[in-house]
Design a protein around this motif. Sequence first.
Motif, PDB file in Angstrom:
ATOM      1  N   GLY A   1       9.857   4.380  -4.338  1.00  0.00           N
ATOM      2  CA  GLY A   1      10.843   5.229  -3.675  1.00  0.00           C
ATOM      3  C   GLY A   1      10.691   5.313  -2.170  1.00  0.00           C
TER       4      GLY A   1
ATOM      5  N   TYR B   1      11.456   8.898   1.828  1.00  0.00           N
ATOM      6  CA  TYR B   1      11.272   8.869   0.379  1.00  0.00           C
ATOM      7  C   TYR B   1      12.601   9.194  -0.287  1.00  0.00           C
ATOM      8  N   ARG B   2      13.129   8.203  -0.958  1.00  0.00           N
ATOM      9  CA  ARG B   2      14.407   8.317  -1.667  1.00  0.00           C
ATOM     10  C   ARG B   2      15.434   9.008  -0.758  1.00  0.00           C
TER      11      ARG B   2
ATOM     12  N   GLU C   1      15.331  12.279  -0.169  1.00  0.00           N
ATOM     13  CA  GLU C   1      14.767  13.560   0.249  1.00  0.00           C
ATOM     14  C   GLU C   1      14.793  13.682   1.769  1.00  0.00           C
TER      15      GLU C   1
ATOM     16  N   ILE D   1       8.282  18.289  -4.923  1.00  0.00           N
ATOM     17  CA  ILE D   1       9.723  18.128  -4.713  1.00  0.00           C
ATOM     18  C   ILE D   1      10.439  17.794  -6.013  1.00  0.00           C
ATOM     19  N   GLU D   2       9.830  16.917  -6.772  1.00  0.00           N
ATOM     20  CA  GLU D   2      10.483  16.452  -7.983  1.00  0.00           C
ATOM     21  C   GLU D   2      10.263  17.404  -9.157  1.00  0.00           C
TER      22      GLU D   2
ATOM     23  N   ILE E   1       5.466  14.891  -3.070  1.00  0.00           N
ATOM     24  CA  ILE E   1       6.542  14.304  -3.883  1.00  0.00           C
ATOM     25  C   ILE E   1       6.583  14.961  -5.259  1.00  0.00           C
ATOM     26  N   GLU E   2       5.419  15.212  -5.821  1.00  0.00           N
ATOM     27  CA  GLU E   2       5.378  15.878  -7.131  1.00  0.00           C
ATOM     28  C   GLU E   2       5.993  17.266  -7.067  1.00  0.00           C
TER      29      GLU E   2
ATOM     30  N   LYS F   1       1.700  12.156  -2.035  1.00  0.00           N
ATOM     31  CA  LYS F   1       1.951  12.102  -3.479  1.00  0.00           C
ATOM     32  C   LYS F   1       2.086  13.512  -4.060  1.00  0.00           C
TER      33      LYS F   1
END
Length: 405
Positions: A319, A337-338, A340, A403-404, A400-401, A397
């Motif tokens: 991503g 990142y993607r 975001e 956020i998702e 990101i966790e 990382k």
Amino acid sequence: MNTIAELRHDFPLLTRTVDGQPLIYLDSGATSQKPQCVIDEINDFYRKNNANVHRGLHSLSEINTFKYEQVRVKLAKYLAVSEQEIVWTSGATESINIVAAGITKSLSQGDIILISALEHHANIVPWQQAAKLSGASLQVMPIDQQGVLDLTSALDMIAQLRPKVVACTHASNTLGNINDVEAIIKAAKKADAVTVIDGAQAFLHLRPNLSHLDCDFYVGSAHKALGPTGLGFLFGKYNKLNALPIFKTGGEMIETVTFSTTTYRNAPAKFEPGTPNISGVLGFGAALDYLDKIDSDLLQAYEQALFIYCLNALQNIEGITIYGDTENNIGTISFNYRAEHHYDIATLLNSYGVALRSGHHCTQPLISELGIEGTLRVSLAFYNSHADIDAFISALKSSIELIEG
């Protein structure tokens, strides 16, 4: 001198914490950290020798004047030029403005100013003003979809358009790209164009030899090269520099003054009115001494190893999109990142003690060309470590966790 990795211990700020987390400083593109010797030099000036330069016969003034002018000699030697060709300014921004304002008076309707799509606002807006005031047109050397300068197109534009000015960054502050300024300068010379190179990002990482590059003007900022804020330099080939009109007026720059007329000193003094940034110059002198003790080849090799290590780690995260030239780079990585928002990720990273920059990085036209709103930017320096990068990747990382969810 210690090994490159051990030099980290010379930078006191790197030992601090942020909200209880060890600081991971990855924002050297915005400003570099300062070694203890630079801090000590500035402190010693105000504690032991505070007095003006060029304005007194007393001991303190004479000591400071000698030390102040010796830094000009040090910088000239560092860049392989003459000290007469070095002007102290408030930063690279003012340096470019001095050149652009001076050149404006020699431009006319139909002339062309050529810049690249990678430029910092400080190397765009002064030339926009020059074009507006003179009737010249501002044109742009293109980049490809990844954000790398299209050198073939750039050289063709120089040859065909025969611009009066070619202004280009040595290294991109947003993407870290190292531009082939040597080829650009050679092409510009054939077209009889004045060359202005923005070295604010390149100075610390590349140790430019200006006699070899053979550009007409080159600018930099001390704070991006271990020195203090509020100080920069303008290099100009002496005939080109001295031909520029005055930029600001005041004391020290003058030869004679009456109520009816004033005559001015030659460069560099004609561009240095008023009391200068004495402590800044002395602090920068300490930074130059520090850098002079480091093998520049070892420094560049170490920074490149860090860059590749960080680049590989980011590329292994699904991503992540990385922009710019990853083959010729000073150690700066812009990524997203993607879909975001970069601001959200930067805010989360800060909670882990990671300091990096998010946004357009004062390169809105470049960001627009890339079709994005901004990026996260990691900008490395030799005082960073592999452990810094490991901590950053771990924090990224975790962010990101979160956020998702």
